[in-house]
Design a protein around this motif. Structure first.
Motif, PDB file in Angstrom:
ATOM      1  N   GLU A  12      -4.801  19.241  17.972  1.00  0.00           N
ATOM      2  CA  GLU A  12      -5.075  18.263  16.923  1.00  0.00           C
ATOM      3  C   GLU A  12      -6.429  17.602  17.127  1.00  0.00           C
ATOM      4  OE1 GLU A  12      -3.282  14.082  15.047  1.00  0.00           O
ATOM      5  OE2 GLU A  12      -2.152  15.174  16.583  1.00  0.00           O
ATOM      6  N   LEU A  13      -6.719  17.231  18.363  1.00  0.00           N
ATOM      7  CA  LEU A  13      -7.994  16.581  18.657  1.00  0.00           C
ATOM      8  C   LEU A  13      -9.152  17.542  18.431  1.00  0.00           C
ATOM      9  CD1 LEU A  13      -9.464  14.060  19.648  1.00  0.00           C
ATOM     10  CD2 LEU A  13      -9.123  14.866  22.002  1.00  0.00           C
ATOM     11  N   ARG A  14      -8.972  18.790  18.809  1.00  0.00           N
ATOM     12  CA  ARG A  14     -10.027  19.788  18.608  1.00  0.00           C
ATOM     13  C   ARG A  14     -10.274  20.010  17.116  1.00  0.00           C
ATOM     14  NH1 ARG A  14     -13.141  23.792  20.415  1.00  0.00           N
ATOM     15  NH2 ARG A  14     -13.108  25.829  19.402  1.00  0.00           N
ATOM     16  N   ASN A  15      -9.203  20.065  16.332  1.00  0.00           N
ATOM     17  CA  ASN A  15      -9.352  20.253  14.886  1.00  0.00           C
ATOM     18  C   ASN A  15     -10.070  19.084  14.234  1.00  0.00           C
ATOM     19  OD1 ASN A  15      -8.101  22.757  14.858  1.00  0.00           O
ATOM     20  ND2 ASN A  15      -6.077  21.918  14.438  1.00  0.00           N
ATOM     21  N   LYS A  16      -9.852  17.886  14.770  1.00  0.00           N
ATOM     22  CA  LYS A  16     -10.472  16.691  14.188  1.00  0.00           C
ATOM     23  C   LYS A  16     -11.918  16.509  14.621  1.00  0.00           C
ATOM     24  CE  LYS A  16      -6.402  13.813  13.272  1.00  0.00           C
ATOM     25  NZ  LYS A  16      -5.733  12.523  13.529  1.00  0.00           N
ATOM     26  N   THR A  17     -12.246  17.002  15.808  1.00  0.00           N
ATOM     27  CA  THR A  17     -13.577  16.737  16.349  1.00  0.00           C
ATOM     28  C   THR A  17     -14.451  17.974  16.520  1.00  0.00           C
ATOM     29  OG1 THR A  17     -12.880  16.951  18.665  1.00  0.00           O
ATOM     30  CG2 THR A  17     -12.651  14.773  17.624  1.00  0.00           C
ATOM     31  N   GLY A  18     -13.796  19.130  16.735  1.00  0.00           N
ATOM     32  CA  GLY A  18     -14.570  20.338  17.017  1.00  0.00           C
ATOM     33  C   GLY A  18     -15.044  20.399  18.455  1.00  0.00           C
ATOM     34  N   ALA A  19     -14.635  19.444  19.279  1.00  0.00           N
ATOM     35  CA  ALA A  19     -15.041  19.419  20.689  1.00  0.00           C
ATOM     36  C   ALA A  19     -14.339  20.527  21.463  1.00  0.00           C
ATOM     37  CB  ALA A  19     -14.716  18.052  21.299  1.00  0.00           C
ATOM     38  N   GLY A  20     -14.870  20.863  22.645  1.00  0.00           N
ATOM     39  CA  GLY A  20     -14.293  21.916  23.472  1.00  0.00           C
ATOM     40  C   GLY A  20     -12.909  21.553  23.986  1.00  0.00           C
ATOM     41  N   MET A  21     -12.130  22.569  24.337  1.00  0.00           N
ATOM     42  CA  MET A  21     -10.749  22.353  24.796  1.00  0.00           C
ATOM     43  C   MET A  21     -10.701  21.486  26.052  1.00  0.00           C
ATOM     44  SD  MET A  21      -8.801  23.974  22.632  1.00  0.00           S
ATOM     45  CE  MET A  21      -7.246  24.393  23.413  1.00  0.00           C
ATOM     46  N   THR A  22     -11.584  21.758  26.985  1.00  0.00           N
ATOM     47  CA  THR A  22     -11.588  20.991  28.236  1.00  0.00           C
ATOM     48  C   THR A  22     -11.930  19.529  27.977  1.00  0.00           C
ATOM     49  OG1 THR A  22     -12.240  22.950  29.502  1.00  0.00           O
ATOM     50  CG2 THR A  22     -12.614  20.798  30.531  1.00  0.00           C
ATOM     51  N   ASP A  23     -12.943  19.288  27.123  1.00  0.00           N
ATOM     52  CA  ASP A  23     -13.329  17.914  26.799  1.00  0.00           C
ATOM     53  C   ASP A  23     -12.191  17.183  26.084  1.00  0.00           C
ATOM     54  OD1 ASP A  23     -15.846  18.103  27.913  1.00  0.00           O
ATOM     55  OD2 ASP A  23     -16.759  18.842  26.064  1.00  0.00           O
ATOM     56  N   CYS A  24     -11.500  17.896  25.186  1.00  0.00           N
ATOM     57  CA  CYS A  24     -10.376  17.296  24.472  1.00  0.00           C
ATOM     58  C   CYS A  24      -9.261  16.894  25.450  1.00  0.00           C
ATOM     59  CB  CYS A  24      -9.820  18.265  23.431  1.00  0.00           C
ATOM     60  SG  CYS A  24     -10.880  18.480  21.986  1.00  0.00           S
ATOM     61  N   LYS A  25      -8.982  17.785  26.382  1.00  0.00           N
ATOM     62  CA  LYS A  25      -7.926  17.506  27.375  1.00  0.00           C
ATOM     63  C   LYS A  25      -8.264  16.278  28.216  1.00  0.00           C
ATOM     64  CE  LYS A  25      -5.385  19.651  31.190  1.00  0.00           C
ATOM     65  NZ  LYS A  25      -5.206  20.867  32.026  1.00  0.00           N
ATOM     66  N   LYS A  26      -9.520  16.204  28.683  1.00  0.00           N
ATOM     67  CA  LYS A  26      -9.936  15.066  29.508  1.00  0.00           C
ATOM     68  C   LYS A  26      -9.899  13.755  28.715  1.00  0.00           C
ATOM     69  CE  LYS A  26     -12.910  17.653  32.688  1.00  0.00           C
ATOM     70  NZ  LYS A  26     -14.316  17.860  33.158  1.00  0.00           N
ATOM     71  N   ALA A  27     -10.318  13.819  27.444  1.00  0.00           N
ATOM     72  CA  ALA A  27     -10.332  12.623  26.610  1.00  0.00           C
ATOM     73  C   ALA A  27      -8.921  12.115  26.349  1.00  0.00           C
ATOM     74  CB  ALA A  27     -11.041  12.922  25.286  1.00  0.00           C
ATOM     75  N   LEU A  28      -7.977  13.034  26.147  1.00  0.00           N
ATOM     76  CA  LEU A  28      -6.579  12.645  25.922  1.00  0.00           C
ATOM     77  C   LEU A  28      -5.966  12.047  27.176  1.00  0.00           C
ATOM     78  CD1 LEU A  28      -5.375  15.633  23.729  1.00  0.00           C
ATOM     79  CD2 LEU A  28      -5.359  13.222  23.069  1.00  0.00           C
ATOM     80  N   GLU A  29      -6.308  12.600  28.322  1.00  0.00           N
ATOM     81  CA  GLU A  29      -5.793  12.055  29.582  1.00  0.00           C
ATOM     82  C   GLU A  29      -6.312  10.635  29.809  1.00  0.00           C
ATOM     83  OE1 GLU A  29      -7.035  14.961  32.411  1.00  0.00           O
ATOM     84  OE2 GLU A  29      -5.262  16.233  32.114  1.00  0.00           O
ATOM     85  N   ALA A  30      -7.600  10.437  29.473  1.00  0.00           N
ATOM     86  CA  ALA A  30      -8.209   9.122  29.656  1.00  0.00           C
ATOM     87  C   ALA A  30      -7.669   8.087  28.678  1.00  0.00           C
ATOM     88  CB  ALA A  30      -9.729   9.223  29.516  1.00  0.00           C
TER      89      ALA A  30
END
Length: 220
Positions: A12-30
């Protein structure tokens, strides 16, 4: 309940932002799984590293058009990104539309950035300012200071990146681009643009009433 770094959340975050999978995962954890906060985290992170991305190749993107109401002003602009994934994003298309609209509104803009302005134009503007009557009786130091300030203002008027964004005047176009670099984590560049003004360069036809009457008389 979804885990904060579940595949569903990451997607969902990747679809909304287009950011990389790893960056999305780290942002969600934070952000403890909160999408809105994760988006802001990605944007802030991108803003901090936007300058580092400025040298990366941008071979994808799109060409956007804007025709102002009344069809008397039109703009074509090419805006580039790194991947076709980002170029397909609705927010990228909206960014391109906003840039085209900005160019239609700011008709003094002739270059994308100050770095694109030829040195001879800067030199000419400096010479022009230094020769203005209100500076003739000033000391050299004061004269140069005032002239440089005026030239800097004029150069900014010619530069698209230095314009205040018409939809959010608290930021410049440069800052708007950096926000989107932050959003997707890849370089974005405005490559070129062309502005069209209806009738530009054409001499309006001037009717000479006297000659017209004389011609009519001669032909009777």
């Amino acid at each position: 309940m979804l885990k904060k770094n579940s595949s569903e959340n990451i997607k969902e975050l990747r679809n909304k932002t287009g950011a990389g999978m790893t960056d999305c995962k780290k942002a969600l954890e934070a952000s403890d799984g909160q999408i809105d906060i994760a988006i802001e985290t990605l944007r802030k992170k991108g803003l901090a590293s936007a300058d580092k991305k400025s040298s990366r190749l941008t071979a994808e993107g799109l060409i956007q058009s804007y025709i102002h109401a009344g069809s008397r002003i039109g703009v074509l602009v090419e805006i580039n990104c790194e991947t076709d994934f980002v170029s397909r994003q609705p927010k990228f298309h909206q960014l391109a539309k906003d840039i085209a609209m900005q160019l239609a509104a700011c008709q003094s803009v002739s270059y994308i950035s100050k770095n694109d302005i030829p040195e001879n134009i800067v030199t000419y503007e400096q010479k022009l300012e230094l020769e203005k009557e209100d500076l003739l009786n000033k000391s050299v130091e004061i004269k140069n200071k005032i002239a440089n300030g005026r030239v800097d203002k004029r150069i900014k008027e010619l530069s698209l990146m230095d314009q205040n964004f018409i939809k959010q005047t608290s930021i410049t176009i440069e800052e708007l681009i950096k926000q989107h670099i932050a959003l997707w984590g890849e370089n974005i560049k405005i490559r070129r643009f062309e502005r069209f003004l209806l009738g530009e360069g054409l001499e309006p036809k001037k009717n000479n009433f006297k000659d017209e009457v004389s011609s009519m008389i001669q032909n009777t």
